[in-house]
Every structure is written in structure tokens, then in C-alpha cells.
Design a protein around this motif. Structure first.
Motif: not given
Length: 353
Positions: A129-146
Motif C-alpha cells: 500500500p501507499a499513502l497519498a495526499a493532496l499537496w498545496p503548491t504554487m499552481r494548485g494541488d498535486s497528489v504526492v505519494l508514498d
């Protein structure tokens, strides 16, 4: 009549348990009134909290257990002592039984990963499994994982993360073909360890229709939003997450000290108060609370253990959206599209090796 989104809550998880879980879920319920909750935990602690939130009480059913997984418990200990009876296990088991669409816990991360993997099992072709989350960035949100579910990973694991992260981005960010980058120590193709270079070559050779691989991304590319999905193994991902959260708190403290140092700075703060409030909200880690445990045959969301009620509400929001937009089906479609993306990855790996 629209179908309800049913959510299981580990009401004993986190640093303070029900006193954060219940008001947080109540706040999310205000935003998503088509939600129903199944609460697992000590009824004597849950009921007084529910009494403060009549709408939450009406939308909830409580299943009593006085067994809770400790924040310091080792995963093996949690499995031995808390299996079948703990609030965490029962919430996950409700997903397995089809009683709810998602389980949410602010409890011990290692225990949650171990229990979820043991109870729900992995999707075909996914090793871990992997933990994935939304990450606030300069151009909106990105999904970052693991972000720390497991440590290390071969090329096959990194490709699986890219596919699952793309499915999550398509759900949360409404993207038809998310861009994907691999976190590395440089953007040049010869940089990084063998596994990440192999994953990069395979993703490029596969040319998948469901994602656009754009190459390597350095650490500062996360904040820049260099890709919609940023992939790394769990050791580096967890360090990046904790460093970013610490930096956000550090900057907030620096600003607070600077604005209170002289009468002129205090006066300037009064004129710019709205701007500073907006900045503080942007930098608040609670706003991005709620990591999805991907790769399982079911949906589990991990909240920060030390979050407040507002932060827990955001984790419940994430769980709601994962069910409402049918994340599990989208992941399966990603993995099995066009003859199976992971099978394609294996073929591509053999071709480039």
C-alpha cells in the motif's frame, strides 16, 4: 433518492479521540448532508460528544468497544492485541463487509497500514500500500505519494504508485490525463538510483493514455507543482512531508514575531491583516489533512494524529469524495486498461533492461 455515502470512523484514534473525531465529522456533515456514519469506540466517550451535535447524532450509529490501538503500539502488537476487537480494526472490517465505503482513522499509522493490509488485502498486481495526499503548491494541488506507508521500492512499485496516484488525481482534481513526475536528486536521466531510472524508462516506453509522464522532479518541484502527481518511495516521501509541515509552522512563527516586534510593524499588520490571514490559511497543514491508503481492496483514509476538529473534518471530506467519485473502480480501471497497465510495465521493464 441519492444513495448515502457511508463512512466508518475510528472514534478512539488520534491524540484525543472522540473529542476531535465527532465535532470534525459533524463539520464535514454540514458540507455533505448525504453522509451516514458508523462510529466505533467507547460509547461512554462518544455519546456526550454526539449530544453536542444533534445532526451528527441523527446520522450516526455507535458500535461499542473499549479496545483502542495506542499511538505508540508497534504494528505487530496492534495486530495481536487489537485484531477483531479494537475500534481501528472494526472500522476497517466494516469496509470489508460492505457496510461502509471508507474507514477513517487518526490513529497509529503503522498499525493502520498493517491492519488494513491484513483485513482488506491488496489489489491484484499491487505489492504494497501507499499513502497519498493532496499537496498545496504554487499552481494548485498535486497528489504526492508514498508519504510513508512503506519504505523503499523497486521500479514495479514506483510504476504502480504512478498509476494509483493518477487515478486519485483524476478523482480529486478532475483531470483526464494527469502529468506524473518521479521525485529524484536531479532532472537528468542519469541521476538517481537504479530503481528510479528503470521506472522512468518503463513509464516513458509505455506511453500510457491515462497519464503523461514528464520525467524527474527535484525536491523544490513539489512546492512549484511541477506535476499533477509526484511519485516517490515512502522514506523520502515522509521526510518531504514532515519537512514541509515544519517549514510552514516555522514561517508562521517568524511572521508572528516580526509583526509584533515594533509599533510600526504592529501597525503594518493591522493594515495587512486580511492578507496575513489568507497566508496563514494557505500554510495551515490541517487544510491538507487526510491521506488515502491506496492499493488495498477497499478505501482507508489516515488523518494526522494531532489534528484538531477542523483538520479531521478535511480528512472526512477526502473520504467522502473517494467514495462519492468511486476511487476504487477508477484505480482498477487504470490498472487493467488496455490489457493491464502493470503487465505493460513488466514488458517495458524487460525491454529496457
Amino acid at each position: 433518492m441519492p444513495q448515502k455515502v457511508r463512512i466508518a470512523l475510528d472514534a478512539m484514534g488520534g491524540d484525543v479521540g472522540a473529542s476531535v473525531v465527532i465535532p470534525g465529522a459533524a463539520a464535514s456533515l454540514n458540507r455533505h448532508p448525504d453522509t451516514e456514519f458508523l462510529l466505533f469506540g467507547d460509547q461512554a466517550l462518544i455519546e456526550p460528544q454526539l449530544a453536542k451535535h444533534p445532526a451528527m447524532k441523527a446520522a450516526s450509529r455507535v458500535v461499542h468497544t473499549d479496545v483502542a490501538v495506542g499511538m505508540d503500539d508497534k504494528p505487530s502488537q496492534a495486530l495481536r492485541r487489537g485484531r477483531r476487537t479494537s475500534s481501528m480494526w472494526l472500522a476497517i472490517d466494516a469496509v470489508k463487509k460492505g457496510e461502509v465505503g471508507v474507514a477513517i482513522s487518526a490513529g497509529n499509522t503503522g498499525a493502520l497500514v498493517a491492519m488494513a493490509r491484513f483485513c482488506l488485502r491488496m489489489l491484484p498486481g499491487i505489492d504494497r500500500p501507499a499513502l497519498a495526499a493532496l499537496w498545496p503548491t504554487m499552481r494548485g494541488d498535486s497528489v504526492v505519494l508514498d508519504l510513508g506507508a512503506t519504505i523503499g521500492g523497486d521500479a514495479h512499485h514506483l510504476i504502480a504508485l504512478a498509476l494509483m496516484g493518477s487515478a486519485m488525481a483524476s478523482v480529486l482534481l478532475d483531470l483526464e490525463r494527469p502529468t506524473v513526475g518521479l521525485l529524484n536528486i536531479g532532472v537528468e536521466e542519469m541521476k538517481g538510483h537504479e530503481e528510479i531510472r528503470e521506472a522512468a524508462a518503463s513509464l516513458r516506453a509505455m506511453s500510457l493514455p491515462q497519464l503523461e509522464y514528464i520525467g524527474f522532479i527535484e525536491g523544490d518541484g513539489i512546492a512549484k507543482g511541477a506535476a499533477d502527481v509526484i511519485v516517490t518511495e515512502g522514506f523520502c516521501g515522509n521526510i518531504a512531508l514532515k519537512a514541509a509541515e515544519g517549514t510552514a509552522r516555522q514561517l508562521a512563527e517568524f511572521l508572528r514575531d516580526a509583526m509584533s516586534r515594533t509599533w510600526r510593524s504592529r501597525l503594518g499588520y493591522l493594515f495587512a491583516k486580511a492578507a496575513f490571514r489568507a497566508l496563514r490559511e494557505k500554510m495551515d497543514p490541517n487544510k491538507s489533512n487526510g491521506s488515502v491508503l491506496l492499493g488495498l481492496n477497499g478505501i482507508v483514509v489516515k488523518s494526522h494524529g494531532g489534528t484538531d476538529a477542523e483538520g479531521f473534518a478535511y480528512a472526512v471530506d477526502v473520504g467522502y469524495e473517494m467514495v462519492h467519485y468511486d476511487l476504487l473502480t477508477k484505480i482498477n480501471q487504470m490498472l487493467n486498461r488496455d490489457g493491464g497497465a502493470l503487465a505493460q510495465a513488466q514488458t517495458a521493464q524487460e525491454a529496457v533492461s
